[in-house]
Design a protein around this motif. Structure first.
Motif, PDB file in Angstrom:
ATOM      1  N   ALA A  77       0.831  -1.207   0.000  1.00 51.75           N
ATOM      2  CA  ALA A  77       0.000   0.000   0.000  1.00 51.75           C
ATOM      3  C   ALA A  77       0.866   1.258   0.000  1.00 51.75           C
ATOM      4  O   ALA A  77       0.572   2.234  -0.706  1.00 51.75           O
ATOM      5  CB  ALA A  77      -0.927  -0.003   1.212  1.00 51.75           C
ATOM      6  N   ILE A  78       1.947   1.244   0.772  1.00 54.37           N
ATOM      7  CA  ILE A  78       2.853   2.398   0.821  1.00 54.37           C
ATOM      8  C   ILE A  78       3.538   2.589  -0.530  1.00 54.37           C
ATOM      9  O   ILE A  78       3.684   3.716  -1.021  1.00 54.37           O
ATOM     10  CB  ILE A  78       3.878   2.207   1.955  1.00 54.37           C
ATOM     11  CG1 ILE A  78       3.170   2.223   3.304  1.00 54.37           C
ATOM     12  CG2 ILE A  78       4.952   3.285   1.900  1.00 54.37           C
ATOM     13  CD1 ILE A  78       4.055   1.801   4.466  1.00 54.37           C
ATOM     14  N   ILE A  79       3.967   1.481  -1.143  1.00 52.03           N
ATOM     15  CA  ILE A  79       4.587   1.578  -2.469  1.00 52.03           C
ATOM     16  C   ILE A  79       3.594   2.129  -3.490  1.00 52.03           C
ATOM     17  O   ILE A  79       3.943   2.970  -4.337  1.00 52.03           O
ATOM     18  CB  ILE A  79       5.105   0.194  -2.905  1.00 52.03           C
ATOM     19  CG1 ILE A  79       6.254  -0.254  -1.997  1.00 52.03           C
ATOM     20  CG2 ILE A  79       5.557   0.223  -4.364  1.00 52.03           C
ATOM     21  CD1 ILE A  79       6.740  -1.662  -2.272  1.00 52.03           C
ATOM     22  N   ALA A  80       2.331   1.686  -3.415  1.00 47.32           N
ATOM     23  CA  ALA A  80       1.308   2.168  -4.347  1.00 47.32           C
ATOM     24  C   ALA A  80       1.082   3.668  -4.186  1.00 47.32           C
ATOM     25  O   ALA A  80       0.888   4.385  -5.178  1.00 47.32           O
ATOM     26  CB  ALA A  80       0.006   1.403  -4.121  1.00 47.32           C
ATOM     27  N   MET A  81       1.113   4.144  -2.950  1.00 45.24           N
ATOM     28  CA  MET A  81       0.950   5.586  -2.720  1.00 45.24           C
ATOM     29  C   MET A  81       2.078   6.370  -3.383  1.00 45.24           C
ATOM     30  O   MET A  81       1.853   7.442  -3.962  1.00 45.24           O
ATOM     31  CB  MET A  81       0.938   5.881  -1.214  1.00 45.24           C
ATOM     32  CG  MET A  81      -0.258   5.352  -0.476  1.00 45.24           C
ATOM     33  SD  MET A  81      -0.152   5.712   1.297  1.00 45.24           S
ATOM     34  CE  MET A  81      -1.315   4.525   1.952  1.00 45.24           C
ATOM     35  N   ALA A  82       3.290   5.844  -3.278  1.00 48.19           N
ATOM     36  CA  ALA A  82       4.431   6.544  -3.877  1.00 48.19           C
ATOM     37  C   ALA A  82       4.370   6.502  -5.397  1.00 48.19           C
ATOM     38  O   ALA A  82       4.635   7.510  -6.071  1.00 48.19           O
ATOM     39  CB  ALA A  82       5.731   5.924  -3.373  1.00 48.19           C
ATOM     40  N   VAL A  83       4.020   5.343  -5.964  1.00 45.89           N
ATOM     41  CA  VAL A  83       3.998   5.199  -7.420  1.00 45.89           C
ATOM     42  C   VAL A  83       2.920   6.072  -8.054  1.00 45.89           C
ATOM     43  O   VAL A  83       3.120   6.662  -9.133  1.00 45.89           O
ATOM     44  CB  VAL A  83       3.786   3.712  -7.791  1.00 45.89           C
ATOM     45  CG1 VAL A  83       3.559   3.565  -9.291  1.00 45.89           C
ATOM     46  CG2 VAL A  83       4.995   2.889  -7.365  1.00 45.89           C
ATOM     47  N   THR A  84       1.775   6.185  -7.397  1.00 47.49           N
ATOM     48  CA  THR A  84       0.664   6.969  -7.951  1.00 47.49           C
ATOM     49  C   THR A  84       0.816   8.466  -7.687  1.00 47.49           C
ATOM     50  O   THR A  84      -0.050   9.253  -8.093  1.00 47.49           O
ATOM     51  CB  THR A  84      -0.667   6.483  -7.350  1.00 47.49           C
ATOM     52  OG1 THR A  84      -0.609   6.581  -5.919  1.00 47.49           O
ATOM     53  CG2 THR A  84      -0.938   5.049  -7.761  1.00 47.49           C
ATOM     54  N   GLY A  85       1.873   8.859  -7.015  1.00 47.98           N
ATOM     55  CA  GLY A  85       2.089  10.274  -6.742  1.00 47.98           C
ATOM     56  C   GLY A  85       1.205  10.835  -5.655  1.00 47.98           C
ATOM     57  O   GLY A  85       1.022  12.060  -5.563  1.00 47.98           O
ATOM     58  N   MET A  86       0.674   9.975  -4.824  1.00 47.96           N
ATOM     59  CA  MET A  86      -0.225  10.428  -3.766  1.00 47.96           C
ATOM     60  C   MET A  86       0.526  11.171  -2.666  1.00 47.96           C
ATOM     61  O   MET A  86      -0.037  12.067  -2.015  1.00 47.96           O
ATOM     62  CB  MET A  86      -0.959   9.217  -3.178  1.00 47.96           C
ATOM     63  CG  MET A  86      -1.869   9.534  -2.019  1.00 47.96           C
ATOM     64  SD  MET A  86      -2.684   8.062  -1.378  1.00 47.96           S
ATOM     65  CE  MET A  86      -3.474   8.735   0.085  1.00 47.96           C
ATOM     66  N   LEU A  87       1.791  10.824  -2.467  1.00 47.88           N
ATOM     67  CA  LEU A  87       2.554  11.419  -1.380  1.00 47.88           C
ATOM     68  C   LEU A  87       3.071  12.789  -1.793  1.00 47.88           C
ATOM     69  O   LEU A  87       4.053  12.925  -2.516  1.00 47.88           O
ATOM     70  CB  LEU A  87       3.716  10.493  -0.988  1.00 47.88           C
ATOM     71  CG  LEU A  87       3.320   9.113  -0.473  1.00 47.88           C
ATOM     72  CD1 LEU A  87       4.547   8.318  -0.089  1.00 47.88           C
ATOM     73  CD2 LEU A  87       2.366   9.230   0.711  1.00 47.88           C
ATOM     74  N   ASP A  88       2.368  13.796  -1.352  1.00 47.24           N
ATOM     75  CA  ASP A  88       2.756  15.174  -1.616  1.00 47.24           C
ATOM     76  C   ASP A  88       2.936  15.879  -0.282  1.00 47.24           C
ATOM     77  O   ASP A  88       2.576  15.357   0.773  1.00 47.24           O
ATOM     78  CB  ASP A  88       1.674  15.880  -2.445  1.00 47.24           C
ATOM     79  CG  ASP A  88       2.185  17.162  -3.089  1.00 47.24           C
ATOM     80  OD1 ASP A  88       3.388  17.446  -2.931  1.00 47.24           O
ATOM     81  OD2 ASP A  88       1.382  17.856  -3.732  1.00 47.24           O
ATOM     82  N   ASP A  89       3.512  17.054  -0.311  1.00 45.13           N
ATOM     83  CA  ASP A  89       3.762  17.783   0.919  1.00 45.13           C
ATOM     84  C   ASP A  89       2.443  18.127   1.607  1.00 45.13           C
ATOM     85  O   ASP A  89       1.472  18.520   0.956  1.00 45.13           O
ATOM     86  CB  ASP A  89       4.542  19.062   0.620  1.00 45.13           C
ATOM     87  CG  ASP A  89       5.135  19.664   1.880  1.00 45.13           C
ATOM     88  OD1 ASP A  89       5.167  18.961   2.900  1.00 45.13           O
ATOM     89  OD2 ASP A  89       5.552  20.835   1.843  1.00 45.13           O
ATOM     90  N   GLY A  90       2.414  17.952   2.925  1.00 45.54           N
ATOM     91  CA  GLY A  90       1.214  18.307   3.672  1.00 45.54           C
ATOM     92  C   GLY A  90       0.692  17.158   4.520  1.00 45.54           C
ATOM     93  O   GLY A  90       1.379  16.142   4.715  1.00 45.54           O
ATOM     94  N   PRO A  91      -0.531  17.282   5.020  1.00 42.81           N
ATOM     95  CA  PRO A  91      -1.105  16.264   5.914  1.00 42.81           C
ATOM     96  C   PRO A  91      -1.191  14.870   5.304  1.00 42.81           C
ATOM     97  O   PRO A  91      -1.257  13.884   6.039  1.00 42.81           O
ATOM     98  CB  PRO A  91      -2.507  16.820   6.223  1.00 42.81           C
ATOM     99  CG  PRO A  91      -2.389  18.288   6.016  1.00 42.81           C
ATOM    100  CD  PRO A  91      -1.406  18.456   4.887  1.00 42.81           C
ATOM    101  N   VAL A  92      -1.190  14.769   3.962  1.00 46.54           N
ATOM    102  CA  VAL A  92      -1.301  13.457   3.327  1.00 46.54           C
ATOM    103  C   VAL A  92      -0.102  12.573   3.671  1.00 46.54           C
ATOM    104  O   VAL A  92      -0.183  11.334   3.570  1.00 46.54           O
ATOM    105  CB  VAL A  92      -1.433  13.614   1.796  1.00 46.54           C
ATOM    106  CG1 VAL A  92      -0.111  14.070   1.181  1.00 46.54           C
ATOM    107  CG2 VAL A  92      -1.906  12.319   1.156  1.00 46.54           C
TER     108      VAL A  92
END
Length: 235
Positions: free
Chosen positions: A58-73
């Motif tokens: 799940a963490i890898i998927a968040m990184a690959v899809t560009g979900m991890l951006d600056d902020g509370p996310v």
């Protein structure tokens, strides 16, 4: 009336091996005070390997899809890790593949630190130092337990465990102060693990030297001469 002295039955070798195996794997997990407080309140818990793999993917998927951006996310991968991996601590870790749980947890922790740190713009060298400090603590724990020398419980509590370390970093990233949190956490853990490790090994060396000295005092002159020269003195 004269009674026979009560003898304590010797532990079953198989059960003792399972006990040691469980203790080692739990130590390698590096659970902190939060997991220790909730371990007995989570019922049967989740299977360690599948739950940790799901968290890692799940963490890898968040990184690959560009979900991890600056902020509370940036707090999301930390929450996913805690929600999925924390309940696995209730298991006995005696399954055929449960030995994979500690390296998977450490890998997921390191990956989360790297992804959150890079997304928040934290200094890369500081991320590396934190990974080195935690890695050294893991190596020290493995090396000790393989020699039947168990680190005290307070070290794992004071070290905050993987769960509190990630929660602190996730909160720092969400609030925009990750660099300061990262620096403080790295300094604290570095001093804690280094001082505790060095003092423990020095104390162990002193105890070993005292024990050897006591054995030498109890040895006969012939045994002492044999130890000194490598061969027994002829009678």
């Amino acid at each position: 009336m004269i009674t026979q002295p009560q003898t304590t039955p010797a532990p079953d070798p198989y059960e003792e091996r399972l006990r040691v195996q469980t203790a080692r794997l739990l130590a390698y997990r590096d659970d902190g005070p939060l997991v220790m407080a909730l371990r007995d309140k989570m019922g049967p818990g989740l299977p360690p390997v599948p739950a940790t793999l799901v968290a890692l993917l799940a963490i890898i998927a968040m990184a690959v899809t560009g979900m991890l951006d600056d902020g509370p996310v940036l707090l999301v991968p930390v929450v996913v890790m805690v929600l999925l991996v924390l309940p696995t601590a209730a298991r006995d870790h005696l399954g055929k593949l449960d030995w994979l749980a500690p390296p998977l947890i450490r890998g997921a922790e390191f990956l989360t630190i790297i992804l959150v740190g890079l997304a928040a713009g934290a200094p890369k060298w500081l991320l590396f130092v934190l990974l080195y400090v935690v890695g050294y603590h893991t190596y020290d724990t493995v090396y000790r337990t393989r020699q039947s020398i168990w680190p005290p419980d307070w070290v794992f509590k004071a070290g905050l465990g993987w769960e509190l370390r990630l929660l602190l970093l996730g909160a720092g990233a969400a609030l925009g102060v990750l660099t300061w949190v990262l620096a403080a956490l790295t300094l604290y853990l570095g001093v804690l693990f280094a001082v505790e490790s060095v003092t423990s090994w020095v104390r162990l060396d002193k105890e070993t030297a005292l024990a050897q000295a006591g054995d030498d005092l109890e040895a006969s002159p012939e045994e002492a001469m044999e130890q000194a020269t490598g061969e027994a003195e002829p009678a």
